[in-house]
Design a protein around this motif. Structure first.
Motif, PDB file in Angstrom:
ATOM      1  N   UNK A 326      18.981  28.186  44.070  1.00 17.53           N
ATOM      2  CA  UNK A 326      18.172  28.405  42.862  1.00 17.53           C
ATOM      3  C   UNK A 326      16.989  29.341  43.097  1.00 17.53           C
ATOM      4  N   UNK A 327      16.437  29.357  44.333  1.00 21.37           N
ATOM      5  CA  UNK A 327      15.269  30.196  44.614  1.00 21.37           C
ATOM      6  C   UNK A 327      15.592  31.689  44.624  1.00 21.37           C
ATOM      7  N   UNK A 328      16.865  32.059  44.833  1.00 25.49           N
ATOM      8  CA  UNK A 328      17.189  33.489  44.842  1.00 25.49           C
ATOM      9  C   UNK A 328      18.317  33.832  43.863  1.00 25.49           C
ATOM     10  N   UNK A 329      18.424  33.053  42.787  1.00 29.75           N
ATOM     11  CA  UNK A 329      19.452  33.338  41.782  1.00 29.75           C
ATOM     12  C   UNK A 329      19.298  34.749  41.213  1.00 29.75           C
ATOM     13  N   UNK A 330      18.058  35.145  40.910  1.00 28.53           N
ATOM     14  CA  UNK A 330      17.838  36.489  40.365  1.00 28.53           C
ATOM     15  C   UNK A 330      18.198  37.553  41.397  1.00 28.53           C
TER      16      UNK A 330
END
Length: 705
Positions: A326-330
């Motif tokens: 979730x912390x690097x989804x973008x």
């Protein structure tokens, strides 16, 4: 989510864009610590937002498991020589996005494609027609299908063409012949029959299946070092592929060629993704629909969801982002976007299974390619600020940037999950082609019960169990009624009643109507009315869940925290399913025969329509006043319902039932109007033959009055 004034949003708009532009080239190690922290927080928030839009991990798992077990059951009950079906595309993968179409593949299970003549030794050619794939003259990803032995299927014979003194099946002819065989009034769209059913677009593809993996496919354990794992690769290869009826526009035999479909393999790849990767795929689908396809008419049809899926596959396998979280989804989204931009610049989008097959070859080229690249490049210059054009997530991103400490909570209530479980279970249909094989189905249920299953798979098995018990009960009654042996009939009735009551225990409220139907069929009108009154009381409860509609607060108060089996039995209603091959109510026999003649596999009657119909039929033998009252209730329901209790697809059979009741009371003009209304509806049940016959009878009766 916090709210703030419109002018506040405008003040922070430039800050939003500038922040997102900072991460244009997306190299996590080069960011300032505060930017990294901000991006990670935003990624986490977008992850939660996408869970709301696309689905949580639990929701996606539930959707997949219920379709998987339903198809596993359907394959086991499908007999040789019949059609097998498989849900594919985004629906199968676990998406339920608004506007998504429904993709279903159909294929004959007595016809198989082999890649080499030596593979024929694995089949009994006495009952299985073998089709030989010849791909040497076709572009990558396409093939010709040749019949090395004589073949008796009339559709296939009609679609055959002769080339070089050999018999091949033409994809274009086969596509035209099968286009309207599943749903009337379909139109051709690629290899599929397309149209709209109840507001939802569908793509139905008739195809052929192969148990073997094409030799031209490069997917192997040697290539897949990081993803997918060897077990997934082996499973994919072991399950073969399909061939859909469309040729390559630039191939030497466009009208005869077939495209190799990896739909089943793609589903297994999507299932092997973690939830962050799946949501990244979902974000790309949203970005395509809400941003890329809104730029210009010239470019809106160049990219499709399949290109987004291919982009995600390659990005994950290239391992440029080792940890998808979730912390690097973008970050994952941006890597996919950059790969897509590169492909458009080069004009090459390699198929994941056959990289030599360029998915851009016939569309993304020339001026259209240049225009599309310029549009994508403008988004690239904006960096992740391009996501601000997505209507689904724009406001969330602005809120997060306005308030960096903001946290978005993802809370799904128990009733939200229950609504979706109930809705998903209604999509699980079964085609029991031979009721005489009921004992095999019961034995199969026993095997499933003894095997480990998830809670969602149990839901589907319970529905199937109740369906089999209904069929068995009426089948027994039909058999021994005609046998004329009183003792056997008595035993059959006793067993049938026991099975119907058992079905109601594992089923839902509406399963009680099968008991009432049985009592009516065996002339036990008072007992049928007693069951109908109990059912009516249950259906009138304020916490009833029917067709996705429910009073959440009262539902939670009444059945919250209880098992799903208890909830189904006390608070859930579903529509009534009748097999056209079994007599349930003699008054509906013409409709069942019409459906059977026109290859419809079931009649689906709204539960409230069936309730009033049965009350009318039973009271006719006991109390004519009450019978007329039941007819009045049925008439009000069908004339004035706005889709809440009578599904639009089921209005043909609903108007038909109203007409039958009116004709039985001698109100011929009202019956004629109802039958005409039935004909005017979408012919979902294919009962037009019965309707026209009833209209003829009414007109003749009117002339003789």
């Amino acid at each position: 989510m916090s709210n703030f004034r419109l002018q506040d949003r405008d003040v922070y708009k430039n800050n939003t864009i500038n922040f997102l532009r900072c991460i244009n080239f997306f190299n996590m190690e080069s960011f300032l610590p505060q930017i990294c922290e901000g991006l990670q927080h935003m990624s986490e928030c977008v992850f939660v937002v996408l869970c709301q839009i696309v689905g949580t991990s639990q929701q996606v798992t539930m959707r997949r498991e219920m379709i998987d077990i339903a198809e596993m059951i359907d394959r086991r009950i499908t007999h040789h020589g019949t059609i097998t079906m498989m849900v594919s595309g985004s629906q199968r993968e676990g998406f339920r996005l608004k506007g998504s179409d429904i993709d279903i593949m159909f294929w004959p299970n007595n016809q198989c494609v082999i890649m080499d003549a030596s593979q024929s030794e694995y089949y009994n050619t006495a009952n299985t027609a073998l089709i030989l794939s010849e791909s040497s003259e076709s572009p990558p990803g396409f093939t010709l299908l040749r019949f090395p032995t004589p073949f008796a299927d009339p559709v296939v014979i009609s679609a055959c063409v002769r080339m070089n003194n050999r018999l091949y099946t033409s994809s274009s002819l086969y596509r035209e012949l099968t286009c309207s065989s599943v749903v009337p009034n379909s139109t051709l769209h690629g290899p599929c029959s397309s149209g709209i059913l109840d507001g939802k677009e569908y793509d139905f593809a008739y195809c052929f299946v192969s148990d073997f993996w094409p030799p031209s496919v490069s997917l192997s354990t040697d290539r897949c070092h990081s993803w997918p794992n060897p077990q997934v690769v082996d499973d994919i290869v072991r399950n073969g592929c399909h061939f859909v009826a469309i040729g390559h526009p630039l191939g030497p035999h466009e009208n005869e060629e077939w495209r190799i479909s990896f739909s089943r393999a793609e589903y297994k790849l999507v299932s092997s993704m973690n939830h962050c990767q799946f949501l990244t795929y979902g974000l790309l689908k949203l970005f395509l629909k809400e941003v890329l396809n809104q730029q210009s008419d010239e470019t809106s049809k160049l990219l499709c969801s399949y290109h987004m899926k291919t982009t995600v596959f390659w990005t994950i396998q290239q391992n440029t982002l080792p940890h998808w979280s979730p912390q690097n989804l973008l970050g994952g989204f941006w890597l996919c976007f950059k790969l897509l931009l590169k492909w458009v610049y080069e004009g090459i989008c390699p198929n994941f299974f056959i990289p030599q097959n360029n998915l851009f070859l016939t569309k993304v080229h020339g001026s259209a390619q240049n225009r599309l690249f310029l549009q994508l490049n403008e988004f690239y210059k904006k960096g992740l600020a391009c996501l601000l054009q997505s209507s689904s997530i724009r406001s969330y991103i602005i809120d997060i940037l306005y308030n960096p400490t903001l946290s978005i909570c993802m809370m799904m209530s128990e009733v939200d999950y229950d609504v979706e479980v109930a809705d998903e279970s209604t999509q699980c249909y079964y085609t029991i082609a031979q009721p005489c094989h009921i004992t095999k189905y019961i034995h199969m249920i026993e095997q499933f019960v003894e095997s480990p299953m998830t809670q969602y798979q149990v839901v589907v098995l319970q529905k199937f169990t109740s369906y089999v018990l209904h069929l068995t009960s009426f089948l027994l009654q039909n058999m021994y009624t005609f046998a004329g042996v009183n003792k056997q009939l008595y035993i059959a009735v006793k067993i049938s009643c026991h099975m119907l009551k058992l079905a109601a225990k594992v089923g839902c409220i509406s399963d009680m109507l099968y008991i009432a139907m049985y009592y009516y069929k065996t002339l036990r009108y008072s007992e049928a009315l007693s069951v109908l009154e109990m059912t009516k009381v249950k259906l009138a409860q304020p916490y009833l869940m029917y067709r996705g509609s429910v009073d959440r607060e009262r539902y939670n108060e009444s059945v919250g925290g209880q098992s799903w089996s208890t909830k189904r039995r006390q608070a859930v209603a579903q529509d009534i399913i009748l097999s056209p091959k079994i007599c349930y109510i003699s008054e509906l026999l013409p409709e069942q025969q019409s459906a059977l003649q026109n290859r419809s596999i079931r009649l689906m009657i709204p539960v409230f329509v069936m309730l009033h119909f049965l009350k009318f039929l039973c009271y006719r033998h006991i109390d004519t006043t009450s019978s007329q009252a039941a007819l009045n209730e049925l008439q009000v329901l069908i004339h004035h319902d706005q889709g809440m209790y009578v599904n639009n697809l089921f209005r043909d059979i609903s108007w038909e039932i109203l007409g039958i009741c009116q004709q039985m009371t001698g109100n011929l003009q009202a019956a004629l109007y109802s039958y005409q209304q039935s004909l005017a509806q979408y012919p979902f049940h294919r009962i037009q033959t019965a309707t026209q016959r009833r209209i003829h009878d009414v007109v003749q009766s009117t002339l003789h009055q």
